[in-house]
Structures are given as C-alpha cells and as structure tokens.
Design a protein around this motif. Structure first.
Motif, mmCIF file in Angstrom:
data_model
loop_
_atom_site.group_PDB
_atom_site.id
_atom_site.type_symbol
_atom_site.label_atom_id
_atom_site.label_comp_id
_atom_site.label_asym_id
_atom_site.label_seq_id
_atom_site.Cartn_x
_atom_site.Cartn_y
_atom_site.Cartn_z
ATOM 1 N N LYS A 353 7.063 -24.544 -25.662
ATOM 2 C CA LYS A 353 5.731 -24.504 -25.860
ATOM 3 C C LYS A 353 4.747 -24.739 -24.840
ATOM 4 O O LYS A 353 5.319 -25.341 -23.711
ATOM 5 C CB LYS A 353 5.373 -25.726 -26.982
ATOM 6 N N GLY A 354 3.394 -24.748 -24.931
ATOM 7 C CA GLY A 354 2.346 -24.841 -23.975
ATOM 8 C C GLY A 354 2.408 -24.203 -22.690
ATOM 9 O O GLY A 354 3.179 -22.957 -22.754
ATOM 10 N N VAL A 355 1.429 -24.185 -21.817
ATOM 11 C CA VAL A 355 1.104 -23.533 -20.563
ATOM 12 C C VAL A 355 2.206 -23.802 -19.483
ATOM 13 O O VAL A 355 2.822 -25.026 -19.201
ATOM 14 C CB VAL A 355 -0.011 -23.870 -19.885
ATOM 15 N N LYS A 356 2.838 -22.484 -18.987
ATOM 16 C CA LYS A 356 3.802 -22.512 -18.092
ATOM 17 C C LYS A 356 3.279 -22.515 -16.710
ATOM 18 O O LYS A 356 2.920 -21.166 -16.251
ATOM 19 C CB LYS A 356 4.712 -21.230 -18.380
ATOM 20 N N LYS A 357 2.904 -23.430 -16.013
ATOM 21 C CA LYS A 357 2.442 -23.575 -14.938
ATOM 22 C C LYS A 357 2.898 -22.943 -13.792
ATOM 23 O O LYS A 357 2.699 -22.410 -12.694
ATOM 24 C CB LYS A 357 1.611 -25.068 -14.689
ATOM 25 N N ASP A 358 4.604 -23.275 -13.724
ATOM 26 C CA ASP A 358 5.197 -22.798 -12.653
ATOM 27 C C ASP A 358 5.876 -21.431 -12.969
ATOM 28 O O ASP A 358 6.720 -21.058 -12.289
ATOM 29 C CB ASP A 358 6.473 -23.727 -12.787
ATOM 30 N N LEU A 359 5.350 -20.671 -13.836
ATOM 31 C CA LEU A 359 5.776 -19.207 -13.921
ATOM 32 C C LEU A 359 5.566 -18.487 -12.679
ATOM 33 O O LEU A 359 4.475 -18.348 -12.029
ATOM 34 C CB LEU A 359 4.975 -18.613 -15.030
ATOM 35 N N LYS A 360 6.476 -17.844 -12.259
ATOM 36 C CA LYS A 360 6.647 -17.132 -10.821
ATOM 37 C C LYS A 360 7.260 -15.736 -11.133
ATOM 38 O O LYS A 360 8.344 -15.540 -11.675
ATOM 39 C CB LYS A 360 7.317 -17.786 -9.860
ATOM 40 N N LEU A 361 6.493 -14.797 -11.155
ATOM 41 C CA LEU A 361 6.869 -13.167 -11.446
ATOM 42 C C LEU A 361 7.703 -12.882 -10.367
ATOM 43 O O LEU A 361 7.901 -13.205 -9.139
ATOM 44 C CB LEU A 361 5.799 -12.419 -11.206
ATOM 45 N N THR A 362 8.762 -12.071 -10.896
ATOM 46 C CA THR A 362 10.154 -11.658 -9.925
ATOM 47 C C THR A 362 9.090 -10.233 -9.257
ATOM 48 O O THR A 362 8.044 -9.816 -9.704
ATOM 49 C CB THR A 362 11.035 -10.938 -10.471
ATOM 50 N N ALA A 363 9.711 -9.668 -8.123
ATOM 51 C CA ALA A 363 8.962 -8.617 -7.533
ATOM 52 C C ALA A 363 8.775 -7.488 -8.420
ATOM 53 O O ALA A 363 7.652 -6.719 -8.579
ATOM 54 C CB ALA A 363 10.067 -8.062 -6.297
ATOM 55 N N ALA A 368 5.233 -4.082 -11.802
ATOM 56 C CA ALA A 368 4.930 -3.483 -13.058
ATOM 57 C C ALA A 368 3.473 -3.842 -13.324
ATOM 58 O O ALA A 368 2.407 -3.096 -14.128
ATOM 59 C CB ALA A 368 5.746 -3.965 -14.275
ATOM 60 N N LEU A 369 3.160 -4.987 -13.164
ATOM 61 C CA LEU A 369 1.933 -5.725 -13.474
ATOM 62 C C LEU A 369 0.864 -5.183 -12.928
ATOM 63 O O LEU A 369 -0.475 -4.982 -13.072
ATOM 64 C CB LEU A 369 1.913 -7.216 -13.431
ATOM 65 N N ARG A 370 0.949 -5.074 -11.455
ATOM 66 C CA ARG A 370 -0.348 -4.301 -10.513
ATOM 67 C C ARG A 370 -0.518 -2.958 -10.614
ATOM 68 O O ARG A 370 -1.626 -2.670 -10.581
ATOM 69 C CB ARG A 370 0.307 -4.809 -9.032
ATOM 70 N N SER A 371 0.565 -2.368 -11.110
ATOM 71 C CA SER A 371 0.414 -0.814 -11.430
ATOM 72 C C SER A 371 -0.462 -0.643 -12.880
ATOM 73 O O SER A 371 -1.278 0.434 -12.838
ATOM 74 C CB SER A 371 1.543 -0.349 -11.671
ATOM 75 N N ARG A 372 -0.577 -1.758 -13.347
ATOM 76 C CA ARG A 372 -1.754 -1.546 -14.567
ATOM 77 C C ARG A 372 -3.130 -2.315 -14.452
ATOM 78 O O ARG A 372 -3.869 -2.020 -14.773
ATOM 79 C CB ARG A 372 -0.982 -2.366 -15.610
ATOM 80 N N TYR A 373 -3.088 -3.229 -13.424
ATOM 81 C CA TYR A 373 -4.397 -3.985 -13.059
ATOM 82 C C TYR A 373 -4.426 -3.871 -11.589
ATOM 83 O O TYR A 373 -3.737 -4.706 -10.725
ATOM 84 C CB TYR A 373 -4.142 -5.469 -13.631
ATOM 85 N N GLY A 374 -5.216 -3.040 -10.939
ATOM 86 C CA GLY A 374 -5.441 -2.831 -9.717
ATOM 87 C C GLY A 374 -6.423 -3.922 -8.959
ATOM 88 O O GLY A 374 -6.450 -4.010 -7.655
ATOM 89 N N THR A 375 -7.104 -4.335 -9.761
ATOM 90 C CA THR A 375 -8.233 -5.217 -9.331
ATOM 91 C C THR A 375 -7.786 -6.555 -9.199
ATOM 92 O O THR A 375 -7.255 -7.241 -10.158
ATOM 93 C CB THR A 375 -9.601 -5.210 -9.937
ATOM 94 N N LEU A 449 1.916 -6.444 -25.852
ATOM 95 C CA LEU A 449 2.301 -5.283 -24.929
ATOM 96 C C LEU A 449 1.404 -4.469 -24.649
ATOM 97 O O LEU A 449 1.606 -3.774 -23.622
ATOM 98 C CB LEU A 449 3.489 -4.515 -26.031
ATOM 99 N N THR A 450 0.068 -4.430 -25.026
ATOM 100 C CA THR A 450 -1.033 -3.740 -24.610
ATOM 101 C C THR A 450 -1.550 -4.393 -23.234
ATOM 102 O O THR A 450 -2.113 -3.798 -22.123
ATOM 103 C CB THR A 450 -2.131 -3.326 -25.215
ATOM 104 N N ILE A 451 -1.233 -5.915 -23.299
ATOM 105 C CA ILE A 451 -1.684 -6.520 -22.049
ATOM 106 C C ILE A 451 -0.573 -6.578 -20.988
ATOM 107 O O ILE A 451 -0.861 -6.297 -19.869
ATOM 108 C CB ILE A 451 -1.986 -8.023 -22.454
ATOM 109 N N ALA A 452 0.546 -6.624 -21.448
ATOM 110 C CA ALA A 452 1.815 -6.739 -20.207
ATOM 111 C C ALA A 452 2.879 -5.991 -20.854
ATOM 112 O O ALA A 452 3.235 -6.183 -21.951
ATOM 113 C CB ALA A 452 1.995 -8.097 -20.054
ATOM 114 N N PRO A 453 3.732 -5.108 -20.175
ATOM 115 C CA PRO A 453 4.717 -4.626 -20.350
ATOM 116 C C PRO A 453 5.943 -5.433 -20.935
ATOM 117 O O PRO A 453 5.893 -6.609 -20.501
ATOM 118 C CB PRO A 453 5.072 -3.653 -19.489
#
Length: 564
Positions: A353-363, A368-375, A449-453
């Motif tokens: 539960k709760g906010v995951k402040k320490d979430l770190k994305l892998t490369a 994958a996320l930057r290819s969807r959100y360029g700005t 899934l429309t927000i993140a793959p």
C-alpha cells in the motif's frame, strides 16, 4: 416459556431462559455463553431475537455450527427439540423447568479405557460426533495409532451407528474390524490402539456376571499364571544384577522422567535419546513409543518454523508461508506458525500500500516510458502516478495543460483509474458484490495500461490486483466455512491468477489440500463397496486442488488405476 440448555462434553448443564435479545457464543470471556474448547472460535456464533422467534447465526467460525445434523449456511430459526452442535457442546431448546435427568435421556456415552484419556467420558447426543487426532473432531485422541479423521458416530432411527472413515489402523467393535456397525450397550470399541466402552442411554457401568465360557477361560488362565510364576522363580536373575527387574524399573523410570522434562522444554533430541533408552529396557512401553514419534515430528516442525522465519527475514514471504503451512494444526508449533503467518500477511499488505517514493525504473522501463511520453513534464507526472501519488501527478498535469497537448488526456485516464478503483472497493463491501467489484477493477486495469505498458511497474496496478485477490479470497472463505469447497477453490484460483503472491489465498489452497487428503483416504474404503462412488470422490479431490499439489497427483494416479 422455553430455555436454551447447554450440555458440555462431560454432561454438565447450563440454562439460559429465552428472554434475551442476543447472546454471544464463543471461547472469549466476553461472550454470554463461554465454551472453553479449542474447536470453538473466539466469537463463534450468536443467538438473537428475530421476527418469528430466536435465531442462531454462525459468525464465520472455523468449524461451523451444526443444527439437527446439518451445517447452517445462514441465520436459522430454532425451536423446542432442535439440537445445536458447537465444537464438543450440544445446545438444545426445551420448555423451561425440564428436569436435568430428562435432558440426558437420549444421550449415550463413550468411556475411554486406555491411553492419556483413560477414565474420561464423552456424551454422544442426537447429532454427529467425530473421532480423530486433530482438533476439528469432537473427540480428540492424541495418539499416533489414531488417524486425523478416524471415525464417526451418529444417531440414525433411534440407534447409534459407528462408521470408520478410512483410518490407517482401523476401527474395531468386539475385536472385529468394522466399516459400519450399529452399537449396542457395553460394546468395546478400539480406535487404533485406544480402547473405549459404549454405554446406551440410561446405562453407565459394565454389566455384571460372567458367562460360563469366561469362567473356564479364567480358570485356565490361573493355571498358566501359576506355571509362569514357578518358571520365573527358577530363572529369576541375581538380585542387583543387570537383569534384576527392580534395576530395570528404576532405569526406565529415570529415563522417562528425563524424557518428560526434555519434552517440556522442547529439547526433542534429548527426549528422543531418553525414550530410545526406555525402549531398550522396555520395548512395549506405551508412553515411550507414542512420545518418541511426537518428538521426531516436533523436531521437523521446529525446523519448518525456523526455515519460515529465515525466509521472511530475507523477504521471501511466499516461501515463508509455504513452509509454515506444512506445520500441522496438531503440532506444538501450530500457534506460533499461525502468528508468523499473520505477521507475514500484514507485512505484505503494508508493503503493497501507499506511495512508493523509492521506485526506480530500470533502463528498459524508462526507455519504454520515454517512447510514449517525449516531453519532460508529462514523463515526470506519469512517474508520480506510477509511484501511486495521484494528487501530485494530477497537479503537475494541470499546470501542463497549455504547454503539452496530451496533458488533459493523461489526467483524464488517471482520474478514471482512481474512480474505478474506489468504485470497486465500495462494491466489494456488499455481500454479493464481488463480481461487480471485479468489473470495476478490470476497467481500472485497462485504463492503467493506457498510461503505462505492462512491462513498466505501476503501484496503482499492483494495488488493484491486490484488492482483487483479497476480495476473491474473502468470497472463497465464506464458501469454505460453509463446506462449499469446490466454489471456494474456484474463487481462490481466480484470486491467484490476479494476485499470485497473496498469502491468504496460499493458505486457502493448503486448507483445501488437507480436506482433499481426507477425502482421498476415504476412497479406499468406498471403492470396496462402490467403485463408481469412489471415482466420483477422486474427481472431487482433483477439483479441489491445484495441478501442482501432491494430493492432486495421487488422485489422478488412482483414477487411472481404478476408473478406467
């Protein structure tokens, strides 16, 4: 006026006039009717005044409430003559002032003749009484010769009938093995190696007088005993030597005392050593044979508990739960295993539960996320959403409305996820709301899934799946306590598909495996009389367990052997 009468397993009676609005029944002292028995839940049931009279309701107890031989599934009206069974207690409704001796008029008794329960009597009323080694039975016999679910006695057409439940060491009446047998007064019953005497209503003592054949047998026995004594006097060992009975008795007594002390402090290795020492001197010693096996089993259970604690510390919660579930409910470590299981379950929920402040994305996730959100702005806002921080994500997107064209669309999807997640939570609180809740949560997952793959971790997605698993677990548990095991399995299997690491669901599967093991044992007995029925029972076992379960494989093998 009528009254509620509570009869304990020893026949003691308590009375409660039916003038109350509600009475709680359970093991906790806060209940009005306190039943001190491990088979009774802390808050087991309640009796309350309703539209047509007084009703009894199960409060989600572990072992249920039996009314006139049937497990109740909802609040049930009670009236004069009805028999309610809670654990080892019988509760009935009678006219006020009914004499106590009338209450026991149709009550039989079982008196234990051997083992640790020797001398203890058990009431056999109009309901069904089960005998076995685990706490779920009305008569619990802690002896290795007794199976977990050994036998059943029930009233049928004013007669008491004894059934063997496929026990390992058999059930005997008058020295003969039985599968089903009508009991007569003074019958001697053996459950494994533990002897009982059955007394019909109004009886309570062994019949006096011996038939002639018995007298002749006793006379012959006296002669044999005399010969044995004479031979012993000739061959008796030298006083004080190694074979001296007094020396052997002293050594056995010393070893037994040391073993008992070791058992008390859970030193299973020492207990094992001392009981083996007893058996060298006295191979037929009942205590040593029984407790030696227990010491060996408890040593294994202690290791299971230690393994679970180690796995939990290494954050392998699923592995820890699987190890704990191997500890039997009859073990001295059962309560500690259950407490650790609850601790692990609570830790899993707190972490999820709760906010995951320490979430770190892998490369790969970041790519994958930057290819969807360029700005930069929308990318940063979505990162906050993935951490479960809806408010920060929406506030950031509100500031980006004029700068970035897709900000409004992203914000709309995030709001929809939050609304659908909340709607599902509300729907799940209704008694029959699980399917509606799942529909709302499935829509929330689609929007997520429309927000993140799928390849990118999402805390809202994890929360929704956890909620789905919890809701399906609760739905299955309500079916389980009512004996609808196939429906419970169906709910829990759906829950595991959505939340594979839900520890409550894992425990549910293990409960079903224990029941399936019992059903599997019954099939050997049933197959002797009705092969078709045995095959149906085996199919039922397969339907209650996962394909990966050992009992599932055993049942499938028996189907191939028996049902081709």
């Amino acid at each position: 006026m009528n009254e509620l009468v509570v009869i304990d397993p020893q026949g003691a009676v308590r009375r409660f006039p039916l003038t109350f609005d509600e009475l709680g029944i359970g093991r906790e002292p806060t209940n009005q009717i306190v039943l001190d028995d491990v088979r009774v839940s802390r808050r087991h049931a309640r009796v309350y005044r309703g539209e047509k009279g007084h009703y009894i309701e199960d409060l989600g107890s572990a072992n249920g409430v039996v009314l006139d031989g049937a497990l109740i599934r909802s609040a049930s009206l009670i009236s004069v003559g009805m028999k309610i069974e809670v654990g080892g207690f019988v509760i009935t409704v009678v006219p006020q002032g009914t004499p106590a001796n009338s209450l026991g008029r149709n009550v039989g008794k079982l008196k234990c003749l051997s083992g640790e329960l020797a001398g203890k009597e058990f009431v056999i009323g109009d309901g069904r009484v089960t005998v076995g080694r685990v706490d779920a039975n009305q008569i619990v016999i802690d002896d290795p010769s007794v199976s977990r679910h050994h036998a059943r006695i029930q009233r049928e057409n004013n007669k008491w009938v004894l059934y063997d439940l496929g026990s390992s060491n058999g059930t005997f009446v008058g020295g003969r093995p039985i599968q089903q047998k009508e009991l007569k007064d003074n019958d001697k019953i053996m459950f494994g190696s533990i002897a009982f005497r059955f007394f019909a209503p109004g009886q309570g003592a062994v019949q006096q007088g011996l038939p002639s054949p018995v007298i002749y047998a006793i006379a012959a026995g006296v002669v044999l005993i005399a010969l044995a004594i004479a031979l012993a006097l000739v061959l008796r060992p030298r006083p004080g030597g190694a074979g001296d009975p007094a020396v052997i008795e002293r050594e056995v007594s010393e070893a037994v005392q040391l073993a008992r002390a070791a058992m008390q402090r859970e030193d299973w290795e020492t207990a094992n050593k001392q009981y083996n020492r007893v058996l060298v001197k006295d191979p037929q010693n009942t205590e040593a044979r029984t407790k030696l096996k227990l010491a060996e089993e408890f040593a294994v259970h202690r290791q299971m508990l230690a393994t679970a604690q180690d796995l939990f510390q290494r954050n392998d919660k699923v592995g820890a739960i699987k190890s704990l579930l191997r500890v039997p409910t009859t073990s001295v470590y059962a309560e500690r295993a259950q407490k650790l299981a609850v601790q692990i379950s609570e830790a899993q929920r707190a972490e999820s539960k709760g906010v995951k402040k320490d979430l770190k994305l892998t490369a790969d996730e970041e790519s994958a996320l930057r290819s969807r959100y360029g700005t930069p702005g929308s990318f940063a806002a979505v990162i906050m959403y993935l951490k479960g921080d809806f408010e920060t994500a929406l506030n950031s997107l509100a500031k980006l409305q004029r700068k970035e064209a897709n900000a409004n669309a992203i914000a709309k999807d995030i709001r929809s996820v939050r609304v659908k997640q909340a709607d599902g939570a509300v729907a799940s609180q209704a008694a029959d709301g699980v399917e509606k809740a799942l529909k709302e949560w499935e829509e929330a997952l689609r929007l997520d899934l429309t927000i993140a793959p799928e390849s990118v971790r999402s805390q809202p997605r994890a929360d929704i799946r956890r909620m789905m698993g919890d809701s399906l677990y609760r739905a299955g548990y309500h079916k389980f306590i009512r004996g609808d095991y196939a429906e419970a399995f169906a709910y829990w299997k759906r829950g595991a598909e959505r939340s594979p690491e839900n520890v409550d669901i894992l425990q549910g599967f293990m409960r079903l495996e224990n029941i399936a093991e019992r059903l599997l044992q019954e099939t050997d007995r049933i197959a002797q009389a009705d092969k078709t029925k045995a095959c149906q029972k085996l199919t039922e076992v397969v339907g209650l367990t996962l394909d990966t379960a050992e009992v599932n494989a055993k049942a499938r093998a028996k189907i191939l052997e028996l049902c081709r």
